[in-house]
Design a protein around this motif. Structure first.
Motif, PDB file in Angstrom:
ATOM      1  N   SER A   5      -3.726   8.978  13.582  1.00 14.75           N
ATOM      2  CA  SER A   5      -2.469   8.259  13.461  1.00 14.75           C
ATOM      3  C   SER A   5      -2.594   7.257  12.312  1.00 14.75           C
ATOM      4  O   SER A   5      -3.690   6.822  11.964  1.00 14.75           O
ATOM      5  CB  SER A   5      -2.098   7.556  14.765  1.00 14.75           C
ATOM      6  N   CYS A   6      -1.446   6.943  11.742  1.00  9.31           N
ATOM      7  CA  CYS A   6      -1.413   6.051  10.584  1.00  9.31           C
ATOM      8  C   CYS A   6      -1.902   4.664  10.998  1.00  9.31           C
ATOM      9  O   CYS A   6      -1.448   4.114  11.995  1.00  9.31           O
ATOM     10  CB  CYS A   6       0.004   5.996  10.032  1.00  9.31           C
ATOM     11  N   ASP A   7      -2.813   4.101  10.211  1.00 13.44           N
ATOM     12  CA  ASP A   7      -3.369   2.798  10.554  1.00 13.44           C
ATOM     13  C   ASP A   7      -2.411   1.654  10.256  1.00 13.44           C
ATOM     14  O   ASP A   7      -2.666   0.514  10.636  1.00 13.44           O
ATOM     15  CB  ASP A   7      -4.687   2.566   9.798  1.00 13.44           C
ATOM     16  N   ILE A   8      -1.326   1.941   9.553  1.00 12.82           N
ATOM     17  CA  ILE A   8      -0.359   0.877   9.276  1.00 12.82           C
ATOM     18  C   ILE A   8       0.815   0.948  10.237  1.00 12.82           C
ATOM     19  O   ILE A   8       1.127  -0.005  10.926  1.00 12.82           O
ATOM     20  CB  ILE A   8       0.125   0.936   7.808  1.00 12.82           C
ATOM     21  N   CYS A   9       1.471   2.116  10.323  1.00 11.87           N
ATOM     22  CA  CYS A   9       2.685   2.188  11.149  1.00 11.87           C
ATOM     23  C   CYS A   9       2.433   2.862  12.498  1.00 11.87           C
ATOM     24  O   CYS A   9       3.264   2.774  13.397  1.00 11.87           O
ATOM     25  CB  CYS A   9       3.809   2.896  10.398  1.00 11.87           C
ATOM     26  N   GLY A  10       1.310   3.511  12.656  1.00  9.17           N
ATOM     27  CA  GLY A  10       0.955   4.054  13.953  1.00  9.17           C
ATOM     28  C   GLY A  10       1.473   5.457  14.261  1.00  9.17           C
ATOM     29  O   GLY A  10       1.172   6.001  15.314  1.00  9.17           O
ATOM     30  N   GLN A  11       2.267   6.040  13.356  1.00  5.67           N
ATOM     31  CA  GLN A  11       2.807   7.365  13.656  1.00  5.67           C
ATOM     32  C   GLN A  11       1.721   8.444  13.577  1.00  5.67           C
ATOM     33  O   GLN A  11       0.728   8.304  12.865  1.00  5.67           O
ATOM     34  CB  GLN A  11       3.964   7.704  12.705  1.00  5.67           C
ATOM     35  N   LYS A  12       1.912   9.505  14.351  1.00  2.00           N
ATOM     36  CA  LYS A  12       0.947  10.603  14.346  1.00  2.00           C
ATOM     37  C   LYS A  12       0.960  11.301  12.985  1.00  2.00           C
ATOM     38  O   LYS A  12       1.996  11.460  12.364  1.00  2.00           O
ATOM     39  CB  LYS A  12       1.318  11.615  15.423  1.00  2.00           C
ATOM     40  N   LEU A  73      -3.605   7.045   6.397  1.00  3.98           N
ATOM     41  CA  LEU A  73      -2.225   6.624   6.178  1.00  3.98           C
ATOM     42  C   LEU A  73      -1.280   7.809   6.136  1.00  3.98           C
ATOM     43  O   LEU A  73      -1.640   8.895   5.676  1.00  3.98           O
ATOM     44  CB  LEU A  73      -2.094   5.858   4.843  1.00  3.98           C
ATOM     45  N   CYS A  74      -0.055   7.583   6.596  1.00  4.95           N
ATOM     46  CA  CYS A  74       1.002   8.574   6.446  1.00  4.95           C
ATOM     47  C   CYS A  74       1.518   8.494   5.003  1.00  4.95           C
ATOM     48  O   CYS A  74       1.235   7.521   4.296  1.00  4.95           O
ATOM     49  CB  CYS A  74       2.122   8.301   7.453  1.00  4.95           C
ATOM     50  N   PRO A  75       2.273   9.496   4.550  1.00  7.60           N
ATOM     51  CA  PRO A  75       2.737   9.487   3.157  1.00  7.60           C
ATOM     52  C   PRO A  75       3.552   8.248   2.792  1.00  7.60           C
ATOM     53  O   PRO A  75       3.396   7.706   1.694  1.00  7.60           O
ATOM     54  CB  PRO A  75       3.602  10.753   3.063  1.00  7.60           C
ATOM     55  N   GLU A  76       4.407   7.782   3.703  1.00 14.11           N
ATOM     56  CA  GLU A  76       5.231   6.606   3.396  1.00 14.11           C
ATOM     57  C   GLU A  76       4.365   5.364   3.202  1.00 14.11           C
ATOM     58  O   GLU A  76       4.530   4.598   2.257  1.00 14.11           O
ATOM     59  CB  GLU A  76       6.253   6.346   4.514  1.00 14.11           C
ATOM     60  N   CYS A  77       3.432   5.165   4.121  1.00 12.57           N
ATOM     61  CA  CYS A  77       2.574   3.983   4.017  1.00 12.57           C
ATOM     62  C   CYS A  77       1.633   4.102   2.828  1.00 12.57           C
ATOM     63  O   CYS A  77       1.284   3.108   2.199  1.00 12.57           O
ATOM     64  CB  CYS A  77       1.793   3.773   5.310  1.00 12.57           C
ATOM     65  N   ARG A  78       1.243   5.314   2.516  1.00 18.20           N
ATOM     66  CA  ARG A  78       0.414   5.530   1.332  1.00 18.20           C
ATOM     67  C   ARG A  78       1.160   5.078   0.081  1.00 18.20           C
ATOM     68  O   ARG A  78       0.602   4.403  -0.789  1.00 18.20           O
ATOM     69  CB  ARG A  78       0.036   7.008   1.248  1.00 18.20           C
TER      70      ARG A  78
HETATM   71 ZN   LIG Z   1       2.367   4.945   8.222  1.00 21.93          ZN
END
Ligand SMILES: [Zn+2]
Length: 99
Positions: A5-12, A73-78
């Motif tokens: 899961s994303c370490d910033i926003c938490g999404q899978k 990270l997810c793409p958005e948070c990246r």
């Molecule tokens: Zn994220």
């Protein structure tokens, strides 16, 4: 199979996962004694370190040891992260006071 899961926003995270690796290490030799070290009041400093150790149980000398961090990270948070990795330009959070 591991799930991230994303370490910033938490999404899978699915296959489009980004990894951030951070490494912090001294660019000098921590063992090396400089002239400045010799001029400093070492006894007082050692006494400080010992009293700090007694209080916290931590050895402060370890602040020189390398530290490694890894984040997924997810793409958005990246996309946000690469713009400002150290959050230098992130707006400060505005505190709304009750009164
Ligand atoms: Zn994220």
């Amino acid at each position: 199979m591991l799930h991230y899961s994303c370490d910033i926003c938490g999404q899978k995270l699915d296959d489009r996962r980004f990894v951030v690796r951070l490494e912090v290490f001294p660019s000098f030799d921590p063992e090396e004694i400089t002239e400045e070290d010799l001029e400093r009041d070492n006894l007082e400093e050692i006494a400080d370190i010992i009293s700090h150790m007694e209080e916290t149980g931590e050895l402060e000398l370890e602040q020189n040891s390398p530290r490694k961090f890894r984040y997924d990270l997810c793409p958005e948070c990246r996309n946000q992260f690469v713009k400002d990795p150290l959050a230098l330009h992130r707006p400060r959070r505005i505190r709304i006071s009750d009164n």
